[in-house]
Design a protein around this motif. Structure first.
Motif, PDB file in Angstrom:
ATOM      1  N   UNK A   1       0.782  -1.231   0.000  1.00 22.14           N
ATOM      2  CA  UNK A   1       0.000   0.000   0.000  1.00 22.14           C
ATOM      3  C   UNK A   1       0.811   1.277   0.000  1.00 22.14           C
ATOM      4  N   UNK A   2       2.131   1.170  -0.184  1.00 19.22           N
ATOM      5  CA  UNK A   2       2.993   2.352  -0.201  1.00 19.22           C
ATOM      6  C   UNK A   2       3.812   2.356  -1.487  1.00 19.22           C
ATOM      7  N   UNK A   3       4.035   3.536  -2.037  1.00 17.82           N
ATOM      8  CA  UNK A   3       4.901   3.677  -3.205  1.00 17.82           C
ATOM      9  C   UNK A   3       6.260   4.151  -2.706  1.00 17.82           C
ATOM     10  N   UNK A   4       7.274   3.345  -2.972  1.00 16.19           N
ATOM     11  CA  UNK A   4       8.647   3.643  -2.566  1.00 16.19           C
ATOM     12  C   UNK A   4       9.447   4.133  -3.758  1.00 16.19           C
ATOM     13  N   UNK A   5      10.429   4.974  -3.474  1.00 10.65           N
ATOM     14  CA  UNK A   5      11.329   5.499  -4.500  1.00 10.65           C
ATOM     15  C   UNK A   5      12.742   5.240  -3.988  1.00 10.65           C
ATOM     16  N   UNK A   6      13.427   4.337  -4.649  1.00 13.39           N
ATOM     17  CA  UNK A   6      14.748   3.917  -4.223  1.00 13.39           C
ATOM     18  C   UNK A   6      15.798   4.491  -5.159  1.00 13.39           C
ATOM     19  N   UNK A   7      16.909   4.950  -4.613  1.00 10.79           N
ATOM     20  CA  UNK A   7      18.019   5.484  -5.406  1.00 10.79           C
ATOM     21  C   UNK A   7      19.229   4.576  -5.228  1.00 10.79           C
TER      22      UNK A   7
ATOM     23  N   UNK B   1      -0.875   9.560  -8.326  1.00 13.12           N
ATOM     24  CA  UNK B   1      -0.776  10.795  -9.109  1.00 13.12           C
ATOM     25  C   UNK B   1       0.547  11.511  -8.806  1.00 13.12           C
ATOM     26  N   UNK B   2       0.954  11.534  -7.534  1.00 11.95           N
ATOM     27  CA  UNK B   2       2.208  12.194  -7.178  1.00 11.95           C
ATOM     28  C   UNK B   2       3.391  11.471  -7.827  1.00 11.95           C
ATOM     29  N   UNK B   3       3.423  10.173  -7.721  1.00 12.73           N
ATOM     30  CA  UNK B   3       4.504   9.390  -8.325  1.00 12.73           C
ATOM     31  C   UNK B   3       4.447   9.494  -9.846  1.00 12.73           C
ATOM     32  N   UNK B   4       3.239   9.537 -10.387  1.00 15.47           N
ATOM     33  CA  UNK B   4       3.004   9.652 -11.821  1.00 15.47           C
ATOM     34  C   UNK B   4       3.630  10.933 -12.387  1.00 15.47           C
TER      35      UNK B   4
ATOM     36  N   UNK C   1      12.059  17.790  -2.904  1.00 14.55           N
ATOM     37  CA  UNK C   1      11.330  18.920  -3.499  1.00 14.55           C
ATOM     38  C   UNK C   1      10.075  18.471  -4.242  1.00 14.55           C
ATOM     39  N   UNK C   2      10.069  17.231  -4.724  1.00 12.92           N
ATOM     40  CA  UNK C   2       8.892  16.702  -5.421  1.00 12.92           C
ATOM     41  C   UNK C   2       7.800  16.265  -4.445  1.00 12.92           C
ATOM     42  N   UNK C   3       8.067  16.410  -3.134  1.00 12.08           N
ATOM     43  CA  UNK C   3       7.057  16.089  -2.128  1.00 12.08           C
ATOM     44  C   UNK C   3       7.176  14.701  -1.541  1.00 12.08           C
ATOM     45  N   UNK C   4       8.232  13.971  -1.900  1.00 15.66           N
ATOM     46  CA  UNK C   4       8.421  12.628  -1.375  1.00 15.66           C
ATOM     47  C   UNK C   4       9.090  12.710  -0.004  1.00 15.66           C
ATOM     48  N   UNK C   5       8.709  11.814   0.890  1.00 17.31           N
ATOM     49  CA  UNK C   5       9.276  11.793   2.241  1.00 17.31           C
ATOM     50  C   UNK C   5      10.573  10.995   2.246  1.00 17.31           C
TER      51      UNK C   5
ATOM     52  N   UNK D   1      23.475   3.663   6.508  1.00 14.19           N
ATOM     53  CA  UNK D   1      23.918   3.309   5.153  1.00 14.19           C
ATOM     54  C   UNK D   1      22.774   3.026   4.178  1.00 14.19           C
ATOM     55  N   UNK D   2      21.586   3.574   4.440  1.00 18.44           N
ATOM     56  CA  UNK D   2      20.461   3.346   3.540  1.00 18.44           C
ATOM     57  C   UNK D   2      19.534   4.561   3.571  1.00 18.44           C
ATOM     58  N   UNK D   3      19.213   5.093   2.379  1.00 20.91           N
ATOM     59  CA  UNK D   3      18.291   6.219   2.252  1.00 20.91           C
ATOM     60  C   UNK D   3      17.267   5.841   1.188  1.00 20.91           C
ATOM     61  N   UNK D   4      16.000   6.136   1.440  1.00 26.07           N
ATOM     62  CA  UNK D   4      14.955   5.925   0.451  1.00 26.07           C
ATOM     63  C   UNK D   4      13.895   6.992   0.633  1.00 26.07           C
ATOM     64  N   UNK D   5      13.056   7.123  -0.360  1.00 28.49           N
ATOM     65  CA  UNK D   5      11.935   8.053  -0.304  1.00 28.49           C
ATOM     66  C   UNK D   5      10.651   7.250  -0.473  1.00 28.49           C
TER      67      UNK D   5
END
Length: 117
Positions: free
Chosen positions: A18-24, A65-68, A38-42, A48-52
């Motif tokens: 139920x969550x959209x993750x953004x991994x770098x 819609x936000x991820x879109x 800045x795009x509104x992602x938390x 040693x690990x960062x994600x949004x």
């Protein structure tokens, strides 16, 4: 190693529980992480690990819609983006693609083809 490293991209979007993750990528530059902020992602982190992720307080439609909107903006900024199948393709995504196409330079004129007589 992050999921983005596994897919050999700068940023990957995926949907889980139920969550959209953004991994770098591991060791992603601060300017990429700041752009995601800045795009509104938390932003979240552990040693040693960062994600949004898309904020949890949003409903499913607002999350998508936000991820879109974020994915084509990242691609336009020059980042390689991987998107979980079925997560994108909504109205915001199509509008961003249309805007990107409108700003694309026209193709060079086709070479003149001479007819043999």
């Amino acid at each position: 190693m992050s999921l983005a490293d596994d897919y050999d991209v700068d940023v990957t979007f995926y949907h889980r529980d139920g969550t959209i993750y953004v991994d770098t990528r591991a060791g992603a530059p601060e300017h990429l992480l700041a752009l995601l902020d800045d795009l509104g992602l938390d932003r979240h982190g552990a040693p040693d690990d960062v994600w949004h992720q898309v904020p949890d307080e949003m409903d499913e439609i607002a999350m998508k819609a936000m991820a879109d909107r974020a994915a084509p903006l990242l691609a336009r900024a020059g980042y390689q983006v991987d998107i979980d199948a079925g997560l994108f393709g909504g109205t915001a995504y199509r509008a961003a693609l249309a805007e990107q196409a409108a700003h694309r330079p026209p193709p060079p004129p086709a070479a003149q083809v001479r007819r043999a007589r």
